[in-house]
Design an enzyme around this catalytic site. Sequence first.
Site, PDB file in Angstrom:
ATOM      1  N   HIS A  77       0.815  -1.218   0.000  1.00 17.97           N
ATOM      2  CA  HIS A  77       0.000   0.000   0.000  1.00 17.97           C
ATOM      3  C   HIS A  77       0.845   1.262   0.000  1.00 17.97           C
ATOM      4  O   HIS A  77       0.351   2.341  -0.324  1.00 17.97           O
ATOM      5  CB  HIS A  77      -0.998  -0.005   1.172  1.00 17.97           C
ATOM      6  CG  HIS A  77      -0.433   0.353   2.497  1.00 17.97           C
ATOM      7  ND1 HIS A  77      -0.064  -0.583   3.441  1.00 17.97           N
ATOM      8  CD2 HIS A  77      -0.187   1.556   3.068  1.00 17.97           C
ATOM      9  CE1 HIS A  77       0.375   0.025   4.525  1.00 17.97           C
ATOM     10  NE2 HIS A  77       0.314   1.316   4.322  1.00 17.97           N
ATOM     11  N   ASP A 127      -0.246  -7.512   1.504  1.00 19.74           N
ATOM     12  CA  ASP A 127       0.238  -6.127   1.587  1.00 19.74           C
ATOM     13  C   ASP A 127       1.762  -6.133   1.698  1.00 19.74           C
ATOM     14  O   ASP A 127       2.332  -5.829   2.744  1.00 19.74           O
ATOM     15  CB  ASP A 127      -0.406  -5.413   2.772  1.00 19.74           C
ATOM     16  CG  ASP A 127      -0.126  -3.918   2.772  1.00 19.74           C
ATOM     17  OD1 ASP A 127       0.359  -3.400   1.744  1.00 19.74           O
ATOM     18  OD2 ASP A 127      -0.387  -3.272   3.804  1.00 19.74           O
ATOM     19  N   SER A 228       4.149   2.519   8.290  1.00 16.08           N
ATOM     20  CA  SER A 228       3.782   1.504   7.303  1.00 16.08           C
ATOM     21  C   SER A 228       4.992   1.039   6.498  1.00 16.08           C
ATOM     22  O   SER A 228       5.859   1.831   6.130  1.00 16.08           O
ATOM     23  CB  SER A 228       2.739   2.069   6.337  1.00 16.08           C
ATOM     24  OG  SER A 228       1.494   2.215   6.949  1.00 16.08           O
TER      25      SER A 228
END
Length: 280
Positions: A77, A127, A228
């Site tokens: 992502h 992901d 992230s």
Amino acid sequence: MLWLLVLTAPWLGGSVPISPDPGLRHEQVGIVGGCKVPARRYPWQVSLRFHGMGSGQWQHICGGSLIHPQWVLTAAHCVELEGLEAATLRVQVGQLRLYDHDQLCNVTEIIRHPNFNMSWYGWDSADIALLKLEAPLTLSEDVNLVSLPSPSLIVPPGMLCWVTGWGDIADHTPLPPPYHLQEVEVPIVGNRECNCHYQTILEQDDEVIKQDMLCAGSEGHDSCQMDSGGPLVCRWKCTWIQVGVVSWGYGCGYNLPGVYARVTSYVSWIHQHIPLSPGP
């Protein structure tokens, strides 16, 4: 609320740390509930950068980990924007403080897992992504590789592991200057327990936490926005092993674990692109 990197990325005009004013010095620490990282403890940690239109600088958007002298592991992502090209990204290695004597590496290839898919509450699966650097790096005490697990490795609930990053220190509270890398110890949470938490908070009957996901964290100890893509590592037989990639969560540091891409589920896919020797 859910924290999703795409809501804070610079191309959407979100809040991203930029180069610090040399006169600013703040001692507040974060990830969430974290501490400043001593030099050379996590030499595989990298900062993924994107050239922000507003600031005109290469801004930090995600973390990542060095798993090969020429390859970085991160979250899909982080690089999911349609039309995003490798040439628009840079990687900074061997740095404790963001923007402190940057020596950025060019990215020449982005490989997202083909099964990556977003849902309204986060990411359904896969992901995970790989970034190829323009040239192999020279390894040192400051720049080195993290070991990957074997696909059969089981990470038991309750095991204490570590997550690192330059992300927010609380909801909507960015890490302040001098943007020192943070670490926090987090317990592994079993998928069944984690799924029950998220089904309740999201009012979902369907399975939320998939088998290729891993949960970790406790109240006051968590990853957050801008972490992230960064690594979740555990100490295994005297070796640091990366077991997770920071993916998504509900708030930061609440009584809900963060959700990570489970690296053991994707070691074989990684090996299709990079020749690596698996860890334990």
